[in-house]
Design a protein around this motif. Sequence first.
Motif, mmCIF file in Angstrom:
data_model
loop_
_atom_site.group_PDB
_atom_site.id
_atom_site.type_symbol
_atom_site.label_atom_id
_atom_site.label_comp_id
_atom_site.label_asym_id
_atom_site.label_seq_id
_atom_site.Cartn_x
_atom_site.Cartn_y
_atom_site.Cartn_z
ATOM 1 N N VAL A 170 0.857 -1.182 0.000
ATOM 2 C CA VAL A 170 0.000 0.000 0.000
ATOM 3 C C VAL A 170 0.894 1.233 0.000
ATOM 4 N N TYR A 171 0.638 2.151 -0.913
ATOM 5 C CA TYR A 171 1.428 3.376 -0.943
ATOM 6 C C TYR A 171 0.636 4.466 -1.662
ATOM 7 N N PHE A 172 1.097 5.713 -1.523
ATOM 8 C CA PHE A 172 0.488 6.847 -2.211
ATOM 9 C C PHE A 172 1.305 7.189 -3.449
ATOM 10 N N LYS A 173 0.617 7.437 -4.544
ATOM 11 C CA LYS A 173 1.232 7.937 -5.769
ATOM 12 C C LYS A 173 0.570 9.280 -6.077
ATOM 13 N N GLY A 174 1.223 10.366 -5.654
ATOM 14 C CA GLY A 174 0.565 11.663 -5.732
ATOM 15 C C GLY A 174 -0.606 11.695 -4.761
ATOM 16 N N ASP A 175 -1.800 11.980 -5.283
ATOM 17 C CA ASP A 175 -3.008 11.988 -4.452
ATOM 18 C C ASP A 175 -3.763 10.663 -4.517
ATOM 19 N N THR A 176 -3.176 9.663 -5.136
ATOM 20 C CA THR A 176 -3.842 8.379 -5.335
ATOM 21 C C THR A 176 -3.327 7.332 -4.347
ATOM 22 N N TYR A 229 -6.023 21.266 2.297
ATOM 23 C CA TYR A 229 -4.633 21.104 2.715
ATOM 24 C C TYR A 229 -4.302 19.614 2.765
ATOM 25 N N ILE A 230 -3.178 19.237 2.158
ATOM 26 C CA ILE A 230 -2.707 17.851 2.162
ATOM 27 C C ILE A 230 -1.275 17.837 2.694
ATOM 28 N N PHE A 231 -1.046 17.015 3.699
ATOM 29 C CA PHE A 231 0.290 16.847 4.259
ATOM 30 C C PHE A 231 0.710 15.399 4.052
ATOM 31 N N LYS A 232 1.651 15.193 3.160
ATOM 32 C CA LYS A 232 2.150 13.853 2.854
ATOM 33 C C LYS A 232 3.295 13.553 3.811
ATOM 34 N N ILE A 233 2.942 12.982 4.957
ATOM 35 C CA ILE A 233 3.918 12.734 6.011
ATOM 36 C C ILE A 233 4.989 11.765 5.532
ATOM 37 N N SER A 234 4.569 10.720 4.817
ATOM 38 C CA SER A 234 5.491 9.753 4.232
ATOM 39 C C SER A 234 4.773 9.077 3.073
ATOM 40 N N GLN A 235 5.428 8.084 2.482
ATOM 41 C CA GLN A 235 4.823 7.362 1.366
ATOM 42 C C GLN A 235 3.578 6.595 1.801
ATOM 43 N N HIS A 236 3.438 6.341 3.116
ATOM 44 C CA HIS A 236 2.319 5.542 3.605
ATOM 45 C C HIS A 236 1.486 6.285 4.643
ATOM 46 N N ASN A 237 1.658 7.573 4.748
ATOM 47 C CA ASN A 237 1.051 8.327 5.843
ATOM 48 C C ASN A 237 0.601 9.684 5.317
ATOM 49 N N GLU A 258 -6.687 1.384 -7.294
ATOM 50 C CA GLU A 258 -6.326 2.773 -7.034
ATOM 51 C C GLU A 258 -7.560 3.561 -6.600
ATOM 52 N N ILE A 259 -7.387 4.371 -5.553
ATOM 53 C CA ILE A 259 -8.487 5.165 -5.007
ATOM 54 C C ILE A 259 -8.084 6.631 -5.021
ATOM 55 N N TYR A 260 -8.941 7.453 -5.588
ATOM 56 C CA TYR A 260 -8.642 8.879 -5.668
ATOM 57 C C TYR A 260 -9.951 9.659 -5.774
ATOM 58 N N GLU A 261 -9.842 10.975 -5.698
ATOM 59 C CA GLU A 261 -10.988 11.852 -5.863
ATOM 60 C C GLU A 261 -10.880 12.592 -7.187
ATOM 61 N N LYS A 262 -12.028 12.829 -7.804
ATOM 62 C CA LYS A 262 -12.048 13.634 -9.023
ATOM 63 C C LYS A 262 -13.313 14.489 -9.027
ATOM 64 N N ARG A 263 -13.317 15.499 -9.858
ATOM 65 C CA ARG A 263 -14.467 16.382 -9.936
ATOM 66 C C ARG A 263 -15.654 15.630 -10.507
ATOM 67 N N ASP A 264 -16.824 15.863 -9.934
ATOM 68 C CA ASP A 264 -18.043 15.190 -10.364
ATOM 69 C C ASP A 264 -18.521 15.804 -11.673
ATOM 70 N N GLU A 265 -18.409 15.037 -12.764
ATOM 71 C CA GLU A 265 -18.794 15.545 -14.080
ATOM 72 C C GLU A 265 -20.297 15.762 -14.198
ATOM 73 N N ASN A 266 -21.085 15.131 -13.332
ATOM 74 C CA ASN A 266 -22.540 15.259 -13.394
ATOM 75 C C ASN A 266 -23.077 16.381 -12.520
ATOM 76 N N SER A 267 -22.179 17.111 -11.868
ATOM 77 C CA SER A 267 -22.602 18.190 -10.981
ATOM 78 C C SER A 267 -22.278 19.534 -11.607
ATOM 79 N N THR A 268 -23.160 20.499 -11.354
ATOM 80 C CA THR A 268 -22.900 21.858 -11.816
ATOM 81 C C THR A 268 -22.045 22.625 -10.819
ATOM 82 N N ASP A 269 -21.724 22.006 -9.696
ATOM 83 C CA ASP A 269 -20.848 22.601 -8.699
ATOM 84 C C ASP A 269 -19.434 22.098 -8.953
#
Length: 907
Positions: free
Chosen positions: A127-133, A607-615, A205-216
């Motif tokens: 398990v590790y982070f690749k950018g925001d993923t 705000y995102i704080f990448k403490i380490s590759q796994h934290n 892989e788990i990440y967030e993306k903008r909701d294409e179906n939302s007007t917000d």
Amino acid sequence: MTHKLYLCLLFLFLSQIVLGQDEMHIRGVVIDTNDNNRPLQYSLATAIRIRDSLLLDFRRTDKDGRFEMNLPIDTIQLLFSHPKYGENSYYLFGSAENKEFDINRILLPPKMQEIKEVVIYAYKDPVYFKGDTLVYVADSFATKPNAVVEDLLKKLPGIKVNSDGSIQAQGQDIQQVLVDGDEFFGADPTMATKNLGAKGIETVEIYEKRDENSTDDTETIKVLDLRLKEEAKKGYFGKLAFGSDAQKYYEGEFLANKFNKKQKVSLFVLGANTMKSSLAWGDMYRYGIVSWDQGGGGNRMNFSNDQGDGIPSTFKTGAYYHDQLTKSTEIGVNYTYQNQGLKRQNFNRSQYIFEDTSYVTDVENNSDNLHESHIFNLKLTQKLDSLTTLEIEPQVVFNKSASSEFSRTDFLFEDLKLSRYTDVSNRNQSEGMSLNARIGLNRDFRKKGRQLRSSYRFSQDRNSSEGYLYIEDSSVVLPTFKEVTDQRKESRTLSKSHYGRISYLEPLGKKLKLELSYNLNADSDDQDRLTYNREMGNYNLLDSTLSNDFESSRLQNKVGAQFIYKHKKSRLSIGLNARNVRIDNKNLITGKIINQDISNLLPVAKYIFKISQHNRLTLNYNTSSSQPTVSQLQPVNDNSNPNRILVGNPDLKPNFVHSFSGSYSVYKPLSGTYFWSSFNHSVTQNAFASSVLYDNFGRTYSSTINVDGNSFSSANFGGGFSLFKKFLEVSPDVYMSYSRMYNEINGELNTTINANLGGGLELTVEQDDFEISLGANYDISAAKSSINEQSLPYSSQSFDGSLEWDLPWKIYFETDFEYTLNMQRADGYNVNFFIWNASLSRDFLKGENLILALDVYDILGQNVNADRLVSGNIITDTRSTIITRYFLGRITYKFNSTKKVGGNEYF
């Protein structure tokens, strides 16, 4: 606590019965090759099982260069590495007689300065982070033969798969499941998770993306993306399966894929009338099985055993085609047909609480629903040049529905004596078409980080319905009172939406970026309702009090700016959007027009704080605003439920929501320990709430109003760790929520406070040929209303367990159970039930690709659906019919082009 103690003892007892495998003990010392007498500390020792390349363990050497491992007996590759030295491997052949290994001098070769050819076997953290993923390496988590993606997801730290197939990651819902970045057979996530094989997945892989179906444009969704292995994209593979009890129940499916590196072709056919055909959340909402409010307003607090509802039947079929036509052109097409039916019988008791009195209603409801749809999707991606990409995504959906519902409602005094009753028959047919299209144009520039993103989306929904409503309303107190309603209803709705967005990202230096955006949104809704009373045997007398033609239009302009600062392990983004909304509501029958012109500021921060590759630590602040629906605005009564009449409110204003959220997660690869937590807090101004009036007969007249100060808070904590040298996996979790909601009851402002606290513990033992798990959960909720200061707590407990056992002669045995206790409900609704299932299967043929199985569901015949809902001054307990005990003989044939043992690794 006594139940938990018994479960723990039972768990350890079963483990000792099943456990028949010894361990191999490995120890050694790594020596510095430059000084043979000096131990080499901080070397990495990695143990890999030869037969399936599964990572079993890895340890760092201590200051004396020593390490120790206890592993299941097998053939093991020990790989030793150090940043300043080359690698060295040892192969250990374990057996019952050969299980002690002491390697006194492990020498690592010096690094070569000139290398002509290098073959690298790269080890990746599980398990590790690749950018925001967040990335899970699938092969790091062992699954059984013939396991599907859903089985794999249940092994991943921080991932929870519910019984209805929905998925949560670190306590947050997954809203979309993709396969290699694309939807697999449209938007149904279970098509991928329940059918793709676990062995074909390279990473999750788990990440967030903008909701294409939302007007917000600040609204995001959480995505789970399944990335396939390269070998899973070659050749053909699939399966054919059928199961039946030769009397009533059946399951059948055909799934086939033909993949190569550029092209994917898939076909599927699914049919079932068992628990496998249970409806997803979206289908339940369509059928009216769930709703957000029951007339009392405020926040809904709900506990259900999550066993599904009613007797479902499902038939689905579809085709999927994806191709890389040229280096710059990519196309994807899919079609899905689905036919879903649901027969329901449910009973509920509702208690209506006021300051000085209360009354009770008992409802028996029988319904039969059928929904049919055709869905066509197309996605074309064209690279216009090396920096510019054009995307075109049209979708067409045809829907047809039919429903019939019969209900009896008894109104009871506080002493439970009958005062009044109603009998309602409601039949409806509807059909509609939805058209959606999105065009996106993305441009990168030669200056690193500079981007231009633009998109336009059009949607149109057209629906028409016709129905018949018959009501008999009788009074026991006044025997001469009886009202009869006999009506035909017609409804036509047309909704259109145009949405455009353009954004520009400009680097202002190595650490700072500026994003500018503009959004334009134009919506229109037209709803025409006509109600005809029966006269002289014909439905031709228009009822003007229940008929109306209503039109609503909205025009929104929004401009925004956001600064993004990134330095080392931190990233901070702060932005502000300025928005203006113009709303025009027109009553075309009375000629009344209501205009609204609203402007506001919408700040955002992350705000995102990448403490380490796994934290990682993430904090969010967001503001949003949504418009009332045309049904909430429509100024005409809806009497389809004569005991709960809905009235529209054309004066409604958009709401304004402040949301605070955060999450923290940490994973320790050496020990496999993980922890995650998340929280959310929201405050809503101009929130949509209900205003309810009760007449002398107990009927409610409910409309939507705006209130200020609604708030909701929640927190989730979970994790996992190992005991007894990784023999036992322990996974605890805790969740809590608190809400304060406002609504009006008989003109008085009512405040409803709901509090919920729960937690669970799961214990798992997993070995090569068996897996045992035991779990316990406790949930308590309490509701308090200002109209009645009495606190109304209720609780539930559940205990569950499962066993998967690989027996000799290719025989597999699986069983699971869940025992649920419901407490402090209404009389007759404190339902306790024990659900026990089992399956016995055997593989046949040389390739082990023919599987015969016998499945038994709900062996004790106790399956029920129990639910409690607290809304404003109303407490409702519900029991529903559900599929109970049945046997199923099942045959499955798997095929692929590789002819590997197991028939198919990927499906």
